[in-house]
Design a protein around this motif. Structure first.
Motif, PDB file in Angstrom:
ATOM      1  N   ARG A 136       1.430   6.157  -7.365  1.00 25.94           N
ATOM      2  CA  ARG A 136       0.362   7.012  -7.872  1.00 25.94           C
ATOM      3  C   ARG A 136       0.714   8.485  -7.707  1.00 25.94           C
ATOM      4  NH1 ARG A 136      -2.566   8.360 -11.743  1.00 25.94           N
ATOM      5  NH2 ARG A 136      -4.582   9.325 -11.233  1.00 25.94           N
TER       6      ARG A 136
ATOM      7  N   GLU B 267      -9.133   7.387  -4.594  1.00 23.07           N
ATOM      8  CA  GLU B 267      -8.021   6.604  -5.120  1.00 23.07           C
ATOM      9  C   GLU B 267      -7.299   5.867  -4.000  1.00 23.07           C
ATOM     10  OE1 GLU B 267      -5.368   8.610  -7.716  1.00 23.07           O
ATOM     11  OE2 GLU B 267      -6.952   9.333  -9.055  1.00 23.07           O
TER      12      GLU B 267
ATOM     13  N   LEU C 236      -6.424  -7.514  -2.887  1.00 19.17           N
ATOM     14  CA  LEU C 236      -6.815  -8.585  -3.805  1.00 19.17           C
ATOM     15  C   LEU C 236      -5.619  -9.188  -4.544  1.00 19.17           C
ATOM     16  CD1 LEU C 236     -10.031  -6.977  -5.358  1.00 19.17           C
ATOM     17  CD2 LEU C 236      -9.941  -8.895  -3.758  1.00 19.17           C
ATOM     18  N   LEU C 237      -4.648  -8.345  -4.908  1.00 18.28           N
ATOM     19  CA  LEU C 237      -3.536  -8.803  -5.747  1.00 18.28           C
ATOM     20  C   LEU C 237      -2.323  -9.260  -4.959  1.00 18.28           C
ATOM     21  CD1 LEU C 237      -3.503  -6.088  -8.578  1.00 18.28           C
ATOM     22  CD2 LEU C 237      -4.773  -8.238  -8.487  1.00 18.28           C
TER      23      LEU C 237
ATOM     24  N   ARG D 202       0.886   0.105 -14.208  1.00 20.46           N
ATOM     25  CA  ARG D 202      -0.293   0.914 -14.476  1.00 20.46           C
ATOM     26  C   ARG D 202      -0.327   2.159 -13.585  1.00 20.46           C
ATOM     27  NH1 ARG D 202      -4.742  -1.804 -16.755  1.00 20.46           N
ATOM     28  NH2 ARG D 202      -5.810   0.202 -16.529  1.00 20.46           N
TER      29      ARG D 202
ATOM     30  N   VAL E 127      -8.048  -1.568  -1.732  1.00 18.32           N
ATOM     31  CA  VAL E 127      -8.819  -2.746  -2.130  1.00 18.32           C
ATOM     32  C   VAL E 127      -8.048  -3.577  -3.155  1.00 18.32           C
ATOM     33  CG1 VAL E 127     -10.915  -3.518  -3.290  1.00 18.32           C
ATOM     34  CG2 VAL E 127     -11.036  -1.690  -1.603  1.00 18.32           C
ATOM     35  N   VAL E 128      -7.519  -2.923  -4.185  1.00 19.84           N
ATOM     36  CA  VAL E 128      -6.801  -3.639  -5.242  1.00 19.84           C
ATOM     37  C   VAL E 128      -5.564  -4.337  -4.679  1.00 19.84           C
ATOM     38  CG1 VAL E 128      -5.465  -3.333  -7.358  1.00 19.84           C
ATOM     39  CG2 VAL E 128      -7.673  -2.197  -7.110  1.00 19.84           C
ATOM     40  N   THR E 129      -4.853  -3.666  -3.790  1.00 21.73           N
ATOM     41  CA  THR E 129      -3.650  -4.256  -3.206  1.00 21.73           C
ATOM     42  C   THR E 129      -3.987  -5.517  -2.419  1.00 21.73           C
ATOM     43  OG1 THR E 129      -2.646  -2.072  -3.038  1.00 21.73           O
ATOM     44  CG2 THR E 129      -1.661  -3.814  -1.733  1.00 21.73           C
TER      45      THR E 129
ATOM     46  N   ALA F 219      -9.373   2.869  -3.338  1.00 22.65           N
ATOM     47  CA  ALA F 219      -9.280   1.929  -4.451  1.00 22.65           C
ATOM     48  C   ALA F 219      -7.965   1.159  -4.410  1.00 22.65           C
ATOM     49  CB  ALA F 219      -9.419   2.676  -5.779  1.00 22.65           C
ATOM     50  N   ILE F 220      -6.864   1.860  -4.113  1.00 28.41           N
ATOM     51  CA  ILE F 220      -5.570   1.191  -4.041  1.00 28.41           C
ATOM     52  C   ILE F 220      -5.545   0.189  -2.884  1.00 28.41           C
ATOM     53  CG2 ILE F 220      -3.126   1.579  -3.459  1.00 28.41           C
ATOM     54  CD1 ILE F 220      -3.270   4.099  -5.209  1.00 28.41           C
TER      55      ILE F 220
ATOM     56  N   THR G  55       0.838  -1.205   0.000  1.00 27.90           N
ATOM     57  CA  THR G  55       0.000   0.000   0.000  1.00 27.90           C
ATOM     58  C   THR G  55       0.871   1.252   0.000  1.00 27.90           C
ATOM     59  OG1 THR G  55      -0.240  -0.252   2.405  1.00 27.90           O
ATOM     60  CG2 THR G  55      -2.050  -1.007   1.041  1.00 27.90           C
TER      61      THR G  55
ATOM     62  N   CYS H  73       0.179  -4.072 -11.933  1.00 28.78           N
ATOM     63  CA  CYS H  73      -0.442  -2.951 -11.213  1.00 28.78           C
ATOM     64  C   CYS H  73       0.562  -1.825 -11.008  1.00 28.78           C
ATOM     65  CB  CYS H  73      -0.985  -3.450  -9.881  1.00 28.78           C
ATOM     66  SG  CYS H  73      -1.897  -2.210  -8.933  1.00 28.78           S
TER      67      CYS H  73
END
Length: 323
Positions: A260, A284, A294-295, A308, A290-292, A287-288, A253, A305
């Motif tokens: 970003r 944002e 998951l991945l 991106r 949550v995405v972190t 969002a980061i 994170t 990621c």
């Protein structure tokens, strides 16, 4: 972020973080002389190895309310007691790196300035300063991770220790670039004299419309160095065992927030060089997170990621044509 860690790790990391914040606040006190600040840093140094040491001098100082850290400094001895309640192995992982940090801080102190004077002369000085205040934290955390995560053998540990300071440097450089305008308003600059001179720019000119292009040429090499360090931070994060999911999320994170931030600076150079502070929108941030989460177990997805987040439009000097 500390709340993301397993309970056995979150406590020593939280205590270590508070000790580092105490040192950082002592270093930054705007009304104290260099000698007085060195004395306070010396107290932190001694407290890491002397069970009888206390934060007597720190308690005696009046801390400005606007630092929003008066409560921490007033309770510095409580933090020290919590440190001494940690298991001996955790204390041993923390103490030498805090000592390295405060000794470096003490050696880097300069008298207060009436203007936005650079605190450092060269890029080598900047790297050294970042090592003291952030590279040491990378090693501190690695020591704690090694104690609390199973399966970190010698080859993995060697890789983590090699990459740990780069992780710290990447985050610190991101903060320095993002905070150029704020530091300028507080009468200081962590941008080395060397870069100001190469850009043909005086610190007091920063933020002026006609100096925007020169300011950006000063920022660009810092961005390039930061991105190299963040690449190493990704390698560090993916070198952590996959089963240490919460530790991975804790590291990633911070890394992805930095990525970003760097992308936003590249996309909006005019805002930075005209004196604004670049900040991620709250949506944002969530969002980061949550995405972190998951991945985190999947290295190839994390690398995608990373690309991106840190990529995107980079208009650079072309975006500075208008004031």
């Amino acid at each position: 972020g500390i709340r993301l860690l397993p309970a056995a790790l979150s406590r020593p990391v939280a205590v270590a973080y508070l000790i580092c914040r105490i040192a950082d606040t002592a270093e930054d006190h705007p009304a104290l002389s260099v000698e007085a600040r060195r004395a306070l840093l010396g107290e932190v140094d001694r407290a890491m190895s002397d069970p009888a040491a206390a934060f007597t001098g720190i308690r005696a100082v009046t801390w400005p309310d606007d630092l929003d850290l008066g409560g921490l400094m007033g309770n510095a001895d409580r933090v020290l007691r919590e440190f001494r309640r940690l298991p001996a192995g955790d204390q041993a992982a923390v103490a030498p790196w805090v000592q390295e940090m405060v000794r470096g801080m003490a050696s880097s102190l300069r008298p207060p300035s009436t203007g936005p004077a650079p605190l450092l002369d060269t890029m080598a000085d900047l790297r050294r300063y970042c090592w003291y205040v952030a590279g040491t934290v990378g090693h501190l955390l690695t020591g704690l991770f090694t104690r609390h995560i199973r399966g970190i053998g010698a080859p993995r540990l060697e890789r983590l220790e090699r990459l740990a300071p780069q992780f710290g440097l990447g985050l610190q450089l991101t903060n320095i670039i993002r905070d150029i305008a704020d530091d300028h308003r507080h009468g200081r600059s962590f941008i080395p004299v060397e870069l100001w001179r190469e850009a043909g720019l005086a610190p007091e000119q920063f933020g002026q419309p006609d100096a925007a292009r020169r300011a950006w040429t000063m920022v660009e090499p810092l961005l390039a160095e930061t991105e190299r360090c963040l690449e190493d931070a990704l390698d560090y994060s993916t070198a952590l065992p996959r089963h240490a999911l919460r530790v991975r999320v804790f590291c990633l994170t911070s890394l992805f927030f930095a990525c970003r931030t760097i992308a936003l600076i590249h996309a909006q150079p005019a805002r930075l060089v005209h004196g604004e502070r670049i900040k991620m929108p709250r949506r944002e941030v969530y969002a980061i997170l949550v995405v972190t989460a998951l991945l985190a177990p999947c290295n190839w997805a994390l690398r995608l990621c990373f690309r991106r987040l840190i990529g995107g439009p980079r208009p650079g000097a072309a975006a500075l044509a208008r004031p």
